[in-house]
Write a protein that holds these residues in place. Structure first.
Motif, PDB file in Angstrom:
ATOM      1  N   PRO A   1      -0.479  29.486  -9.189  1.00 34.93           N
ATOM      2  CA  PRO A   1      -0.933  28.695  -8.043  1.00 34.93           C
ATOM      3  C   PRO A   1      -2.451  28.542  -8.036  1.00 34.93           C
ATOM      4  O   PRO A   1      -3.169  29.334  -8.646  1.00 34.93           O
TER       5      PRO A   1
ATOM      6  N   ASP B   1      -4.703  28.585  -5.148  1.00 39.58           N
ATOM      7  CA  ASP B   1      -4.825  28.815  -3.721  1.00 39.58           C
ATOM      8  C   ASP B   1      -5.988  29.753  -3.437  1.00 39.58           C
ATOM      9  O   ASP B   1      -6.767  30.087  -4.331  1.00 39.58           O
ATOM     10  N   GLY B   2      -6.103  30.186  -2.187  1.00 37.58           N
ATOM     11  CA  GLY B   2      -7.212  31.050  -1.816  1.00 37.58           C
ATOM     12  C   GLY B   2      -7.269  32.343  -2.601  1.00 37.58           C
ATOM     13  O   GLY B   2      -8.316  32.704  -3.149  1.00 37.58           O
TER      14      GLY B   2
ATOM     15  N   ILE C   1      -4.236  19.822  -7.058  1.00 36.57           N
ATOM     16  CA  ILE C   1      -3.534  20.249  -5.849  1.00 36.57           C
ATOM     17  C   ILE C   1      -3.678  19.263  -4.699  1.00 36.57           C
ATOM     18  O   ILE C   1      -2.896  19.306  -3.740  1.00 36.57           O
TER      19      ILE C   1
ATOM     20  N   GLU D   1      -5.267  18.054   0.851  1.00 41.31           N
ATOM     21  CA  GLU D   1      -4.695  18.895   1.908  1.00 41.31           C
ATOM     22  C   GLU D   1      -4.587  20.346   1.470  1.00 41.31           C
ATOM     23  O   GLU D   1      -4.951  21.266   2.215  1.00 41.31           O
ATOM     24  N   ALA D   2      -4.095  20.577   0.261  1.00 43.97           N
ATOM     25  CA  ALA D   2      -3.962  21.953  -0.221  1.00 43.97           C
ATOM     26  C   ALA D   2      -5.329  22.585  -0.459  1.00 43.97           C
ATOM     27  O   ALA D   2      -5.530  23.775  -0.194  1.00 43.97           O
ATOM     28  N   ALA D   3      -6.274  21.799  -0.943  1.00 41.47           N
ATOM     29  CA  ALA D   3      -7.609  22.342  -1.220  1.00 41.47           C
ATOM     30  C   ALA D   3      -8.304  22.781   0.057  1.00 41.47           C
ATOM     31  O   ALA D   3      -9.038  23.776   0.064  1.00 41.47           O
ATOM     32  N   THR D   4      -8.093  22.044   1.139  1.00 41.87           N
ATOM     33  CA  THR D   4      -8.814  22.305   2.391  1.00 41.87           C
ATOM     34  C   THR D   4      -7.959  23.003   3.444  1.00 41.87           C
ATOM     35  O   THR D   4      -8.397  23.174   4.581  1.00 41.87           O
ATOM     36  N   ALA D   5      -6.768  23.437   3.084  1.00 43.65           N
ATOM     37  CA  ALA D   5      -5.875  24.101   4.038  1.00 43.65           C
ATOM     38  C   ALA D   5      -6.470  25.432   4.494  1.00 43.65           C
ATOM     39  O   ALA D   5      -7.263  26.050   3.778  1.00 43.65           O
TER      40      ALA D   5
ATOM     41  N   GLY E   1      -7.121  28.329   2.147  1.00 44.13           N
ATOM     42  CA  GLY E   1      -7.044  27.723   0.832  1.00 44.13           C
ATOM     43  C   GLY E   1      -8.331  27.838   0.039  1.00 44.13           C
ATOM     44  O   GLY E   1      -9.282  28.527   0.444  1.00 44.13           O
ATOM     45  N   PRO E   2      -8.408  27.153  -1.087  1.00 46.83           N
ATOM     46  CA  PRO E   2      -9.559  27.298  -1.984  1.00 46.83           C
ATOM     47  C   PRO E   2     -10.915  27.054  -1.337  1.00 46.83           C
ATOM     48  O   PRO E   2     -11.853  27.841  -1.537  1.00 46.83           O
TER      49      PRO E   2
ATOM     50  N   GLU F   1     -11.850  27.121   1.853  1.00 43.02           N
ATOM     51  CA  GLU F   1     -12.182  28.136   2.858  1.00 43.02           C
ATOM     52  C   GLU F   1     -12.580  29.449   2.197  1.00 43.02           C
ATOM     53  O   GLU F   1     -13.560  30.100   2.610  1.00 43.02           O
TER      54      GLU F   1
END
Length: 313
Positions: free
Chosen positions: A98, A100-101, A131, A134-138, A141-142, A144
Motif C-alpha cells: 500500500p 498510505d500514511g 493512488i 483523495e487517497a493521497a490527501t485522506a 494518509g501520505p 498528512e
C-alpha cells in the motif's frame, strides 16, 4: 548565447538556492525494467562526481532501486552531504504494498538508513497518480503524515514529484507543498505543464523540470531513440521531433543542447534535473548547457514546439 547554470536560483519559499542544473540518480538504481544496469563501481564514481560539485542539487528516491544505498555509501566516505548541496529523496510504496500514511513513515526510515542521514531536507511524494488525490490527501494518509514528519523535525520541506499535470495542480492547491518536480511535460515536444508552471509561479512553489530529453529522443534524435517518456513515440510526435532536429542542424546546434537549454532558459523553472549513469555524463551535460544557441533558432523552434499537444495521459 548559452545559459548560466551555476548561479544559484531561489528554490521557491524553502530558503534553499540551487544551481539551474541538477543531477538525477534514477539510472544508478539498477532498475533493469527501465534503465541499463550500472556496475557498482561506476555508480559510486558517478555519485562521487555528483557530490563534488559544481552542481548543488541531487535527486533520488526510495523507489530508485539501489540508488539511495549507493549514494549513502559515498556520503559515508565523504562525511555526509557537502555544504551547499541539497539532496532530495521521495517516498514510495514497497513492491506490491500500500501507499498510505504508515508506508510513508516506513519509506522515510528506509531512506534515512540507506543514506546515513537523520534529517531529510526535501522530501517528495512520488508519483501520486498511483493512488489519486483523495487517497493521497485522506486523513492519516501520505500528505498528512508527511506534514507530521516536518513537525517532528525529521523532514525540512515537502515536494510532490510526478507526471500527471492536473493531479499535480490539485495537490499544489492544497498548500502542502513548496516544490514540484514534473517530468516529460515541459520539453521541445510537450508544453502541457504550462498551467502547472503558472500555478507554481503564482504560489511561490519551486518548479523542477525532469527529463528535458523526453527519455532520449531529444538527445539522440528520433531515428536513434524513437520513444518518448518510456513508450513508443507516435508518428506525429516523431514528425515533430524530426522537424526540430532539422532546425537545430540548420543552425549547427546539437539537438541535445537546444533541448536542455530550452528548459534552462525558462525563468519559472528553478532547476532542470538530468540523469547521469557515469561521471563523464555530468561534464557532457555542462558542455551542452554552454553551447551558444542563436536567437534565430529559438524563434524557429517557437513555431515548431507543439504548444497544446498532450502526448501523455
Amino acid at each position: 548565447m548559452s545559459v548560466d547554470v551555476l548561479t544559484p536560483r531561489r528554490l521557491g519559499c524553502t530558503g534553499f538556492a540551487v544551481t539551474a542544473l541538477g543531477v538525477g540518480t534514477a539510472e544508478l538504481g539498477d532498475m533493469a525494467n527501465v534503465y541499463a544496469p550500472v556496475p557498482e563501481e561506476q555508480a559510486l564514481a558517478t555519485a562521487r562526481r555528483a557530490f563534488a560539485g559544481p552542481l548543488t542539487f541531487v535527486d533520488t528516491s526510495n523507489g530508485y532501486g539501489s540508488s539511495e544505498r549507493r549514494l549513502g555509501t559515498v556520503l559515508r566516505e565523504i562525511g555526509g552531504v557537502p555544504e551547499g548541496v541539497l539532496l532530495a529523496t521521495k517516498v514510495d510504496p514497497a513492491d506490491g504494498g500500500p501507499f498510505d500514511g504508515p508506508r510513508v513513515r516506513e519509506s522515510v526510515r528506509e531512506s534515512m538508513d540507506r543514506l546515513g542521514l537523520d534529517h531529510l531536507p526535501l522530501l517528495h511524494l512520488h508519483d501520486p497518480e498511483r493512488i489519486g488525490f483523495e487517497a493521497a490527501t485522506a486523513p492519516g494518509g501520505p500528505v498528512e503524515v508527511m506534514r507530521e514528519l516536518v513537525q517532528e523535525g525529521l523532514v525540512g520541506h515537502l515536494g510532490v514529484a510526478g507526471g500527471d499535470v492536473e493531479l499535480m495542480r490539485r495537490l499544489v492547491a492544497t498548500g502542502a507543498f513548496e516544490v514540484v518536480l514534473n517530468h516529460n511535460r515541459w520539453t521541445l515536444l510537450d508544453r502541457s505543464a504550462g498551467p502547472l508552471l503558472a500555478d507554481c509561479a503564482a504560489a511561490d512553489v519551486a518548479f523542477l523540470n525532469g527529463a528535458p530529453f523526453g527519455g532520449g529522443i531529444l538527445a539522440k534524435g528520433p531515428a536513434a531513440a524513437p520513444r518518448y517518456c518510456y513508450a513508443p513515440a507516435s508518428p506525429r510526435l516523431l514528425a515533430a521531433a524530426t522537424a526540430i532536429e532539422a532546425a537545430c542542424a540548420r543552425h549547427g546546434v546539437p539537438l541535445a543542447a537546444a533541448a536542455l537549454q530550452d528548459s534552462l532558459r525558462e525563468p519559472r523553472i528553478t532547476s532542470t534535473v538530468v540523469g547521469s549513469s557515469r561521471p563523464e555524463r555530468l561534464e557532457q551535460t555542462l558542455a551542452l548547457a554552454a553551447v551558444p544557441v542563436p536567437d534565430e533558432l529559438w524563434s524557429e523552434l517557437a513555431d515548431l514546439v507543439p504548444e497544446q499537444e498532450h502526448w501523455l495521459a
